[in-house]
Design a protein around this motif. Structure first.
Motif, short mmCIF file in Angstrom:
data_model
loop_
_atom_site.label_atom_id
_atom_site.label_comp_id
_atom_site.label_asym_id
_atom_site.label_seq_id
_atom_site.Cartn_x
_atom_site.Cartn_y
_atom_site.Cartn_z
N GLN A 579 0.84 -1.19 0.00
CA GLN A 579 0.00 0.00 0.00
C GLN A 579 0.88 1.25 0.00
OE1 GLN A 579 -3.43 -0.06 -0.35
NE2 GLN A 579 -2.95 2.06 -0.89
N ILE A 591 -1.59 11.10 -5.36
CA ILE A 591 -2.27 9.80 -5.41
C ILE A 591 -2.65 9.42 -6.84
CG2 ILE A 591 -4.38 8.61 -4.70
CD1 ILE A 591 -4.23 10.24 -2.08
N ASP A 592 -3.18 10.36 -7.60
CA ASP A 592 -3.66 10.04 -8.95
C ASP A 592 -2.53 9.51 -9.85
OD1 ASP A 592 -6.18 10.84 -8.20
OD2 ASP A 592 -5.98 12.87 -9.01
N ASN A 595 -1.20 6.06 -8.62
CA ASN A 595 -2.15 4.99 -8.96
C ASN A 595 -1.99 4.56 -10.41
OD1 ASN A 595 -3.87 3.85 -6.99
ND2 ASN A 595 -4.91 5.80 -6.73
N GLU A 596 -1.89 5.54 -11.28
CA GLU A 596 -1.76 5.24 -12.71
C GLU A 596 -0.49 4.44 -12.98
OE1 GLU A 596 -1.28 7.88 -16.81
OE2 GLU A 596 -2.27 8.78 -15.06
N GLN A 599 -0.73 0.79 -11.40
CA GLN A 599 -1.64 -0.06 -12.18
C GLN A 599 -0.89 -0.71 -13.34
OE1 GLN A 599 -4.45 1.85 -14.78
NE2 GLN A 599 -6.00 0.26 -14.49
N ASP A 624 -8.10 -5.01 -11.11
CA ASP A 624 -7.67 -3.77 -10.46
C ASP A 624 -8.06 -3.75 -8.99
OD1 ASP A 624 -6.28 -2.38 -12.36
OD2 ASP A 624 -8.01 -1.25 -13.12
N THR A 681 -12.47 4.34 -6.78
CA THR A 681 -11.24 4.83 -7.39
C THR A 681 -10.18 3.76 -7.23
OG1 THR A 681 -9.67 6.68 -7.47
CG2 THR A 681 -10.34 5.92 -5.29
N HIS A 682 -9.08 3.89 -7.95
CA HIS A 682 -8.00 2.92 -7.77
C HIS A 682 -7.42 3.03 -6.37
CE1 HIS A 682 -7.44 2.54 -12.35
NE2 HIS A 682 -7.82 1.37 -11.88
N TYR A 684 -4.30 1.38 -5.42
CA TYR A 684 -2.89 1.04 -5.31
C TYR A 684 -2.19 2.06 -4.42
CZ TYR A 684 -4.01 -1.77 -9.44
OH TYR A 684 -4.59 -2.67 -10.30
N CYS A 685 -2.61 3.30 -4.56
CA CYS A 685 -2.17 4.38 -3.68
C CYS A 685 -3.43 5.06 -3.16
CB CYS A 685 -1.29 5.38 -4.43
SG CYS A 685 -0.78 6.81 -3.43
N CYS A 686 -3.45 5.37 -1.87
CA CYS A 686 -4.63 6.06 -1.32
C CYS A 686 -4.19 7.03 -0.25
CB CYS A 686 -5.64 5.05 -0.77
SG CYS A 686 -5.15 4.23 0.77
#
Length: 805
Positions: A579, A591-592, A595-596, A599, A624, A681-682, A684-686
């Motif tokens: 995480q 974060i955005d 995440n990209e 992924q 995902d 939302t994705h 992978y990162c939050c």
């Protein structure tokens, strides 16, 4: 197709449209009125030559074989081809006197014959329909038209034309179709009247419309300066912002006055006096729109939530039946039997903590990571069952017999962890209380919870609203144990319930401070406790068996994270194990972007062989890792839950004719149509807030000065305590030190003092505060097994390439 500019009803503008006759409705959502339909094209000013067209938008029921004019832009959908995305629409109304008369004499209008229709048009003219819709009393001027027929005519016009006219008007006011539909559903046929009379009413009634938007409308309809409606809306706006953005339960009068004056004068056109603002605050108080108490101003919901918490806690802690329910000798004998059966030896202070929990109607158990909360909770549960002669197995209870033990947490993942550590079923607080969305909670005072003992974990995440709902559902005879870490981030919603309950000193409390996992060599836990004291260890950048710090510049964050994640994947770690946590969404280290990038490591689609669905700039693929952003009680999925996309269905593949994404949240599946995809939302990162209540084998935490606005001690402390095995910090150690030194001021809340006033002279923490100081028990070893077993030769630096090690 013939182009006809006369269809444009907006003077001076050239709106793009397609006029056509409705053929079939492909999809229609009754709740938000999102619709997909096919029409036979009659006229258009688009460069479009097909005889049929697909139209999407937010419409009420479209009537078969009726002609409509849809305004909007043509867009080429990658799967379904060209579609008209309609921003608004209208029914095709005849433009001549004879055409209007024929329309009114049709089958749609019962009781209106040809002569009556001609009389209406003769009296009101060729614009009769719009005139009637705007002012139905004009029908009184029509000779021989009875009041019953006039009302029937108006009602039918409203049903078939009112919404369409309203949507057009709202579009002219600048509202998009979805927000327009929400406004119409609130006010119905009075929508335009409300906006023209007092657009500031929208601030109170419509979620998503703030003061600035209403203020623009207000200026255009002549409500500006110190108009009372404008001041009222500003007062409510500032009050709401203080709770939703700052987390405050109330706002000080001085701050409210200054905040309101600032936004009212922000346009530089107006000067507003404090006396004018004070007058409207008093009026709002008289109307019950806000509550003023001394120099504090509350929204009614928060005021009564705090009041409800105090009332119910007082009711619970006033019970005396637990004080002497078990003699000391009986307790010690039962405890000895338990220790022998489990093969454990509780420390003296742990024994005292367990005893106090069993002898108190309510207990707060608090402490940082590794301090033994799980051991105490397990001891409480086991000994409760021993002393009360009840089973810990659900199968031993009849269907109508409630299970004595209730375990709950704010999020699904926290509840799952709780269940794994105790061996008992645990659910979210919302599910425990039977929350069903707009209908509220099933469990209330008149329908309380059933059971004997309630344990709530991660109580620091519980806001004032939820705490009120929880406490009011607790019956008199139920014992309550609240577990949490007051040094973590406070709740996303307003208030600081756990901290206030502790500071009130009116509830028996056990504070665990000694670190039981220290012997395992967990430098992560040691770091957490140092940070609680406002310090960063001198060896923060030195490699540890379970922790590392990678120095890098903000521009290198993406590269470092990519390298760490890639190498962790090579070593067999999955996306669920890793995480990445970041405090901000935007920017190269946000974060955005992260995440990209992640992924593409865990779930790439280079040859487009995987099903994927584009939603804005995001592409969702099967496999995902995603995060739930809002509560969805009907599917038992809640804000903060993490899941995995298990299926994607395109519209042509299902009977609903809609794109759909299926997400599994630990076995619980939820379905999302395209318009619902803003709920996920994705993951992978939050954000750190979204990670609360969860733990992960590997946590990667970028810390750079560009995060300055968000760097606080409780945020960083919460982030690093999410890690179970490896913690990898990357960025600037000075940014970390700066963040640890900065603390958030306490939120404005009156819960502590209200509790103290309500439970007079009954301070209990002075004699009930326990500090656990003894060594680690055998059970702690079982429940907190060394996460490094089998990983002795792996360190966080093994996840890096040579250039960063």
């Amino acid at each position: 197709m013939e182009k006809q500019d006369s269809l444009d009803l907006f003077a001076g503008e050239k709106k793009k449209f397609i006029k056509g006759k409705h053929l079939v409705t492909v999809f229609h959502n009754e709740q938000n009125l999102y619709t997909v339909l096919r029409i036979r094209v009659e006229e258009t000013n688009h460069d479009y030559d097909d005889n049929e067209a697909v139209v999407t938008g937010y419409f009420p029921q479209i009537h078969p074989q009726e002609s409509y004019i849809f305004y909007g832009e043509l867009k080429d959908h990658p799967k379904f081809g060209v579609q008209l995305h309609a921003s608004h629409y209208q029914k095709d109304i005849p433009q001549t006197k004879q055409g209007v008369a024929n329309y009114l004499a049709g089958e749609l209008f019962k009781g209106i014959g040809k002569k009556t229709a001609e009389s209406i048009v003769e009296t009101l003219g060729e614009n009769a329909i719009s005139k009637i819709l705007n002012k139905p009393s004009l029908l009184d001027q029509v000779p021989k038209l009875s009041s019953e027929k006039a009302k029937s005519l108006y009602d039918t016009l409203m049903e078939h034309q009112g919404l369409e006219q309203t949507m057009i008007a709202l579009n002219q006011f600048g509202f998009g179709p979805q927000l327009s539909m929400k406004i119409y559903q609130q006010y119905k046929e009075t929508t335009i009247e409300v906006i023209q009379k007092n657009p500031y009413q929208l601030v109170e009634d419509i979620e998503g419309i703030g003061f600035n938007r209403a203020d623009e409308l207000g200026y255009h309809v002549g409500l500006f300066g110190s108009h009372p409606d404008r001041i009222r809306a500003a007062c409510l706006h500032v009050l709401e912002a203080e709770s939703t953005q700052a987390g405050n339960v109330y706002t000080e009068t001085k701050i409210l006055l200054e905040g309101v004056k600032k936004i009212l004068e922000d346009n530089k056109r107006d000067v507003i006096e404090y006396e004018e603002i004070s007058k409207e605050i008093i009026t709002l108080g008289e109307e019950g729109k806000l509550i003023a108490e001394e120099q504090r101003v509350y929204s009614p919901s928060l005021y009564f939530s705090e009041k409800g918490i105090v009332t119910n806690i007082k009711r619970i802690v006033k019970q005396t039946q637990y004080d002497e329910q078990f003699p000391e000798s009986e307790f010690l004998m039962a405890l000895g039997n338990l220790e022998e059966r489990l093969g454990v030896q509780y420390a003296p202070s742990q024994k005292e903590a367990i005893q106090k929990a069993l002898m108190s109607p309510m207990l707060i158990l608090t402490g940082g990571p590794g301090t033994g909360k799980t051991t105490v909770i397990k001891g409480i549960v086991e000994l409760y069952a021993e002393l009360h002669g009840c089973s810990l197995e659900q199968k031993d209870y009849k269907k109508e017999e409630p299970f004595p033990f209730l375990l709950a947490a704010p999020t699904g993942r926290a509840a799952k962890r709780m269940s794994e550590s105790t061996g008992l079923p645990a659910v979210t607080i919302h599910r425990l209380l039977g929350w069903n969305g707009s209908e509220g909670f099933d469990r209330q005072e008149e329908n309380p919870l059933e059971g004997k003992i309630l344990i709530v974990d991660e109580t620091s995440m519980v806001d004032v609203w939820l705490a009120n709902q929880l406490f009011k559902a607790i019956p008199d005879e139920m014992q309550v144990i609240l577990v949490g870490d007051e040094d973590q981030l406070p709740s996303v919603g307003p208030g600081q319930v756990l901290k206030d309950l502790l500071k009130s000193e009116r509830i028996p409390s056990v504070m665990l401070t000694d670190i039981y996992r220290q012997a395992e060599g967990s430098s992560i836990i040691e770091l957490a406790h140092e940070m609680k004291r406002g310090r960063v260890p001198a060896n923060i950048t030195l490699q540890q068996p379970d922790r590392s710090f990678i120095r890098c510049q903000p521009a290198q964050i993406g590269t470092v994270v990519e390298q760490v994640v890639s190498n962790a994947k090579k070593k067999g770690f999955s996306a669920r194990d890793i995480q990445v946590l970041a405090p901000m969404y935007r920017g190269p280290a946000g974060i955005d972007k992260l995440n990209e990038m992640i992924q593409e490591i865990f779930n790439p689609n280079p040859d487009e062989s995987k099903k994927e669905l584009a939603f804005g700039d995001v592409k969702y693929r099967i496999g995902d890792k995603v995060l739930q952003l809002v509560n969805q009680p009907e599917n038992h999925v809640f804000n903060g839950d993490m899941g995995e996309i298990v299926s994607i269905f395109f519209a042509k593949e299902n009977t609903e004719k809609q794109d759909m994404v299926i997400v599994s949240f630990d076995g619980t599946e939820a379905t999302y149509t395209r318009q619902d995809l803003n709920q996920i939302t994705h993951a992978y990162c939050c954000s750190v807030h979204k990670s609360q209540g969860s733990e992960f084998p590997i946590v990667i935490l970028p810390v750079v000065k560009s995060y300055y606005r968000m760097l606080r001690r409780n945020l960083l402390y919460t982030a690093i305590t999410r890690s179970k095995q490896f913690l990898i910090l990357c960025g600037d150690e000075d940014a970390l030190k700066m963040g640890v030194e900065r603390t958030d001021g306490s939120r404005l809340s009156s819960l502590r003092e209200k509790l103290q006033d309500a439970i007079l002279g009954e301070k209990q923490s002075a004699d009930s505060l326990l500090v656990v100081t003894d060594g680690m028990t055998y059970e702690e070893e079982i429940m907190q097994a060394d996460p490094m077993i089998g990983m002795e030769k792996i360190t966080p630096y093994d996840f890096l390439e040579k250039e960063y090690s």
